[in-house]
Design a protein around this motif. Structure first.
Motif, PDB file in Angstrom:
ATOM      1  N   ILE A  36      12.001 -14.560   0.150  1.00 37.93           N
ATOM      2  CA  ILE A  36      13.311 -15.044   0.208  1.00 37.93           C
ATOM      3  C   ILE A  36      13.651 -15.575  -1.217  1.00 37.93           C
ATOM      4  O   ILE A  36      14.721 -15.393  -1.841  1.00 37.93           O
ATOM      5  CB  ILE A  36      13.387 -15.943   1.451  1.00 37.93           C
ATOM      6  CG1 ILE A  36      13.339 -15.371   2.715  1.00 37.93           C
ATOM      7  CG2 ILE A  36      15.082 -16.374   1.324  1.00 37.93           C
ATOM      8  CD1 ILE A  36      13.160 -16.351   3.982  1.00 37.93           C
ATOM      9  N   ALA A  37      12.965 -16.583  -1.525  1.00 42.24           N
ATOM     10  CA  ALA A  37      13.310 -17.232  -2.877  1.00 42.24           C
ATOM     11  C   ALA A  37      13.214 -16.255  -4.053  1.00 42.24           C
ATOM     12  O   ALA A  37      13.897 -16.468  -4.984  1.00 42.24           O
ATOM     13  CB  ALA A  37      12.458 -18.363  -3.116  1.00 42.24           C
ATOM     14  N   GLU A  38      12.394 -15.517  -4.079  1.00 43.81           N
ATOM     15  CA  GLU A  38      12.535 -14.421  -5.114  1.00 43.81           C
ATOM     16  C   GLU A  38      13.148 -13.220  -5.015  1.00 43.81           C
ATOM     17  O   GLU A  38      13.165 -12.313  -5.940  1.00 43.81           O
ATOM     18  CB  GLU A  38      10.949 -13.753  -5.494  1.00 43.81           C
ATOM     19  CG  GLU A  38       9.936 -15.219  -5.755  1.00 43.81           C
ATOM     20  CD  GLU A  38       8.319 -14.786  -5.713  1.00 43.81           C
ATOM     21  OE1 GLU A  38       8.125 -13.645  -5.324  1.00 43.81           O
ATOM     22  OE2 GLU A  38       7.478 -15.758  -5.795  1.00 43.81           O
ATOM     23  N   ALA A  39      13.877 -13.225  -3.929  1.00 41.88           N
ATOM     24  CA  ALA A  39      15.014 -12.087  -3.425  1.00 41.88           C
ATOM     25  C   ALA A  39      14.128 -10.817  -3.750  1.00 41.88           C
ATOM     26  O   ALA A  39      14.513  -9.997  -4.176  1.00 41.88           O
ATOM     27  CB  ALA A  39      16.029 -12.223  -4.753  1.00 41.88           C
ATOM     28  N   ARG A  40      12.993 -10.638  -2.987  1.00 40.42           N
ATOM     29  CA  ARG A  40      12.285  -9.333  -2.858  1.00 40.42           C
ATOM     30  C   ARG A  40      12.577  -8.672  -1.552  1.00 40.42           C
ATOM     31  O   ARG A  40      13.140  -9.192  -0.719  1.00 40.42           O
ATOM     32  CB  ARG A  40      10.714  -9.581  -2.804  1.00 40.42           C
ATOM     33  CG  ARG A  40      10.205 -10.264  -4.119  1.00 40.42           C
ATOM     34  CD  ARG A  40       9.003 -10.868  -4.010  1.00 40.42           C
ATOM     35  NE  ARG A  40       8.087 -10.489  -3.029  1.00 40.42           N
ATOM     36  CZ  ARG A  40       7.097 -11.058  -2.718  1.00 40.42           C
ATOM     37  NH1 ARG A  40       6.770 -12.407  -2.880  1.00 40.42           N
ATOM     38  NH2 ARG A  40       6.067 -10.513  -1.840  1.00 40.42           N
ATOM     39  N   GLU A  41      12.685  -7.161  -1.656  1.00 36.35           N
ATOM     40  CA  GLU A  41      12.785  -6.440  -0.591  1.00 36.35           C
ATOM     41  C   GLU A  41      11.761  -5.791  -0.182  1.00 36.35           C
ATOM     42  O   GLU A  41      10.900  -5.403  -0.758  1.00 36.35           O
ATOM     43  CB  GLU A  41      13.812  -5.394  -0.956  1.00 36.35           C
ATOM     44  CG  GLU A  41      14.337  -4.415   0.140  1.00 36.35           C
ATOM     45  CD  GLU A  41      15.516  -3.304  -0.384  1.00 36.35           C
ATOM     46  OE1 GLU A  41      16.282  -2.789   0.167  1.00 36.35           O
ATOM     47  OE2 GLU A  41      15.289  -2.758  -1.570  1.00 36.35           O
ATOM     48  N   MET A  42      11.539  -5.971   1.073  1.00 40.82           N
ATOM     49  CA  MET A  42      10.392  -5.702   2.111  1.00 40.82           C
ATOM     50  C   MET A  42      10.348  -4.385   2.898  1.00 40.82           C
ATOM     51  O   MET A  42       9.690  -4.273   3.882  1.00 40.82           O
ATOM     52  CB  MET A  42       9.607  -6.608   2.888  1.00 40.82           C
ATOM     53  CG  MET A  42       9.522  -8.023   2.000  1.00 40.82           C
ATOM     54  SD  MET A  42       8.654  -7.658   0.548  1.00 40.82           S
ATOM     55  CE  MET A  42       7.044  -7.926   1.097  1.00 40.82           C
ATOM     56  N   ILE A  43      11.355  -3.487   2.267  1.00 44.91           N
ATOM     57  CA  ILE A  43      11.556  -2.116   3.049  1.00 44.91           C
ATOM     58  C   ILE A  43      10.535  -1.122   2.652  1.00 44.91           C
ATOM     59  O   ILE A  43      10.362  -1.010   1.500  1.00 44.91           O
ATOM     60  CB  ILE A  43      12.973  -1.621   2.713  1.00 44.91           C
ATOM     61  CG1 ILE A  43      14.060  -2.760   2.991  1.00 44.91           C
ATOM     62  CG2 ILE A  43      13.235  -0.518   3.296  1.00 44.91           C
ATOM     63  CD1 ILE A  43      13.882  -3.187   4.222  1.00 44.91           C
ATOM     64  N   THR A  44      10.147  -0.504   3.682  1.00 42.38           N
ATOM     65  CA  THR A  44       9.011   0.754   3.551  1.00 42.38           C
ATOM     66  C   THR A  44       9.377   1.845   4.236  1.00 42.38           C
ATOM     67  O   THR A  44      10.323   1.806   5.026  1.00 42.38           O
ATOM     68  CB  THR A  44       7.607   0.309   4.119  1.00 42.38           C
ATOM     69  OG1 THR A  44       8.004  -0.050   5.431  1.00 42.38           O
ATOM     70  CG2 THR A  44       7.332  -1.142   3.269  1.00 42.38           C
ATOM     71  N   PRO A  45       8.716   3.003   3.937  1.00 48.10           N
ATOM     72  CA  PRO A  45       9.109   4.215   4.783  1.00 48.10           C
ATOM     73  C   PRO A  45       8.751   3.952   6.387  1.00 48.10           C
ATOM     74  O   PRO A  45       8.067   3.062   6.853  1.00 48.10           O
ATOM     75  CB  PRO A  45       7.993   5.253   4.215  1.00 48.10           C
ATOM     76  CG  PRO A  45       7.808   4.793   2.812  1.00 48.10           C
ATOM     77  CD  PRO A  45       7.679   3.253   3.022  1.00 48.10           C
ATOM     78  N   LEU A  46       9.246   5.056   7.163  1.00 46.32           N
ATOM     79  CA  LEU A  46       9.002   4.838   8.303  1.00 46.32           C
ATOM     80  C   LEU A  46       7.482   4.910   8.793  1.00 46.32           C
ATOM     81  O   LEU A  46       6.748   5.724   8.061  1.00 46.32           O
ATOM     82  CB  LEU A  46       9.768   6.014   9.016  1.00 46.32           C
ATOM     83  CG  LEU A  46      11.365   6.043   9.319  1.00 46.32           C
ATOM     84  CD1 LEU A  46      11.826   7.153   9.454  1.00 46.32           C
ATOM     85  CD2 LEU A  46      11.963   4.823   9.765  1.00 46.32           C
ATOM     86  N   PRO A  47       7.090   4.183   9.861  1.00 44.38           N
ATOM     87  CA  PRO A  47       5.652   4.375  10.159  1.00 44.38           C
ATOM     88  C   PRO A  47       5.097   5.623  10.335  1.00 44.38           C
ATOM     89  O   PRO A  47       5.667   6.294  11.468  1.00 44.38           O
ATOM     90  CB  PRO A  47       5.630   3.286  11.160  1.00 44.38           C
ATOM     91  CG  PRO A  47       6.785   2.995  11.665  1.00 44.38           C
ATOM     92  CD  PRO A  47       7.856   3.408  10.859  1.00 44.38           C
ATOM     93  N   ARG A  48       3.907   6.104  10.020  1.00 45.56           N
ATOM     94  CA  ARG A  48       3.391   7.345  10.336  1.00 45.56           C
ATOM     95  C   ARG A  48       2.207   7.235  11.451  1.00 45.56           C
ATOM     96  O   ARG A  48       1.701   8.244  11.864  1.00 45.56           O
ATOM     97  CB  ARG A  48       2.966   8.006   9.186  1.00 45.56           C
ATOM     98  CG  ARG A  48       3.879   8.986   8.613  1.00 45.56           C
ATOM     99  CD  ARG A  48       5.231   8.408   7.834  1.00 45.56           C
ATOM    100  NE  ARG A  48       5.887   9.550   7.263  1.00 45.56           N
ATOM    101  CZ  ARG A  48       7.289   9.305   6.764  1.00 45.56           C
ATOM    102  NH1 ARG A  48       7.671   7.978   6.940  1.00 45.56           N
ATOM    103  NH2 ARG A  48       7.932  10.341   6.046  1.00 45.56           N
ATOM    104  N   ASP A  49       1.902   6.049  12.033  1.00 45.29           N
ATOM    105  CA  ASP A  49       1.050   5.790  12.706  1.00 45.29           C
ATOM    106  C   ASP A  49       1.439   5.333  14.159  1.00 45.29           C
ATOM    107  O   ASP A  49       0.456   4.731  14.999  1.00 45.29           O
ATOM    108  CB  ASP A  49      -0.075   4.748  12.118  1.00 45.29           C
ATOM    109  CG  ASP A  49       0.583   3.320  11.953  1.00 45.29           C
ATOM    110  OD1 ASP A  49       1.929   3.481  12.125  1.00 45.29           O
ATOM    111  OD2 ASP A  49      -0.032   2.363  11.528  1.00 45.29           O
TER     112      ASP A  49
END
Length: 440
Positions: A36-49
């Motif tokens: 949050i403090a570093e303004a990082r985005e934790m978005i990834t591709p849809l799960p394949r498993d």
């Protein structure tokens, strides 16, 4: 006498422990705060498993009138990880359990540890468990006979999300799973604090959990043109095109201040006030109501016995839908903006929209900001929405980490959540300015 004691002579309800799991492998408070403090985005591709029909999902735009489904979201990497033996559960039963039960149990355990409580020591406590959760379509239908039949009813029942925790810990107070859609977690906090205040239980766990068992929400919102088309959740941004689904879990421990002091528990915040309401008959069921949100905020401030000008930070809902953000910001401008100049933001820009758990993640973000003495940035805030006139609203969009100055030794913050079925929830908190560093 502490600032919290001075603020409420009736032995207020306080938060003494918390834990979180969020997309990107985040399972500690420190890691959560760093993102949050570093303004990082934790978005990834849809799960394949997970056995999801990815090809069909990404091709949903072949249907007339639908928007694109992006290959993106905020997903828990540890959703399938679970040690059943540690919790006294058989492997066969564990597989049949909704992963929301597994994750919720794990995070509740950590919240107690964060509070300095040995989870093995609370067996028989008159304690409550209030967890927000919604149906996630995990596993086959209960009427399909397979190797896990016999565990399917408790494995998929929403009531077992909270009931499983109470059973494992031996808690004998109320156990309720709350489903007010995306307002679930803050609705659960509302019920938990009221239960402790009314003497139904000595202390309680409160929060929310979301693990998607199917991609149904992606289909639904694409067809209804409410899903982000570019794979980002741009809350309060000019580029917002729709929401982006995510997952997560957050749990806090609440009790009376006198109990916290007697047991030597750290006090993160006093819960000054919580309220829940509904939009009523205001257009379509899924359309938010600025009037209802404004009434809710005013009612919460009245319950908290605090003026809007004292609020330094508002963790908004921020779905990133153009109509939703506009209506929410209008309600915030008509309440907090008229009396002060709070920083407004949403961590959905970091992790996506965690649905039933979103309010819990926003609550924990606010608690961590209060402990750190600084507000955190919201991604994509360099291009704020033009749906409102920011120069006249009194609101400030969170663009960077900045000091959060206390008032009379306290930092006052607010958290909002709004559900797709019309329920709204709001909470106002008071956090002591002098706090020790937060540990994992």
């Amino acid at each position: 006498m502490s600032a919290i004691e001075q603020g409420d002579a009736d032995d207020p309800i306080v938060i003494v422990g918390m834990a979180v799991e969020a997309p990107g492998g985040i399972d500690t408070l420190l890691a959560f705060w760093d993102v949050i403090a570093e303004a990082r985005e934790m978005i990834t591709p849809l799960p394949r498993d997970r056995g999801w029909p990815i090809t069909e999902l990404l091709a949903v735009t072949t249907r007339d009138g639908t928007t694109t489904v992006p290959d993106a979201g905020g997903f828990l990497t540890g959703a399938a990880e679970f040690d059943p033996g540690f919790f006294g559960i058989s492997p066969r039963e564990a597989i049949a359990m909704d992963p929301q039960q597994r994750v919720g149990l794990r995070v509740a355990w950590k919240a107690l540890e964060n509070a300095g409580v040995d989870p093995a020591s609370v067996d028989g406590d008159l304690a409550g468990c209030y967890l927000g959760a919604s149906i996630n379509e995990y596993g086959p239908r209960a009427d399909e006979v397979n190797d896990y039949s016999g565990h399917r009813v408790t494995g998929t029942a929403l009531g077992a999300v909270s009931g499983r925790i109470s059973h494992c810990l031996g808690l004998v107070g109320p156990a309720m799973t709350v489903d007010t859609a995306c307002a679930s977690a803050l609705s659960a906090l509302h019920l938990a604090t009221n239960a402790v205040r009314d003497g139904e239980c000595d202390w309680a766990l409160a929060g929310g959990v979301c693990v998607m068992g199917s991609p149904a929400a992606f289909f639904e919102f694409a067809i209804n043109n409410g899903l982000s088309v570019d794979g980002h959740c741009r809350s309060y941004s000019e580029g917002a095109s729709g929401t982006l689904w995510g997952e997560g879990a957050g749990v806090v421990v609440v009790e009376r201040l006198s109990r916290a002091q007697r047991l030597g528990h750290r006090v993160y915040a006093q819960v000054l006030g919580t309220r829940v309401n509904h939009n009523g008959r205001s257009g379509a069921l899924v359309v938010p109501s600025a009037d209802a949100q404004q009434q809710l905020i005013e009612a919460t401030l009245a319950a908290a016995k605090i003026d809007a000008c004292e609020i330094g930070m508002v963790e908004g809902h921020g779905t990133a839908t153009p109509i939703g953000d506009k209506l929410e910001l209008t309600a915030l401008a008509n309440t907090y903006g008229k009396r002060g100049s709070p920083v407004v933001g949403s961590l959905k820009t970091n992790f996506g929209h965690a649905q039933a758990a979103s309010g819990a993640l926003g609550l924990i973000k606010t608690l961590l900001c209060g402990a750190a003495g600084s507000t955190a940035p919201t991604l994509f805030s360099d291009s704020p929405t033009g749906a409102i006139d920011w120069d006249t609203t009194g609101l400030r969009l969170a663009t960077k980490v900045e000091p959060w100055r206390p008032t009379s030794g306290m930092r006052y913050g607010a958290v909002s959540s709004f559900g797709v079925a019309g329920s709204n929830a709001h909470a106002v908190l008071a956090m002591p300015a002098l706090q020790e560093p937060v540990h994992a």
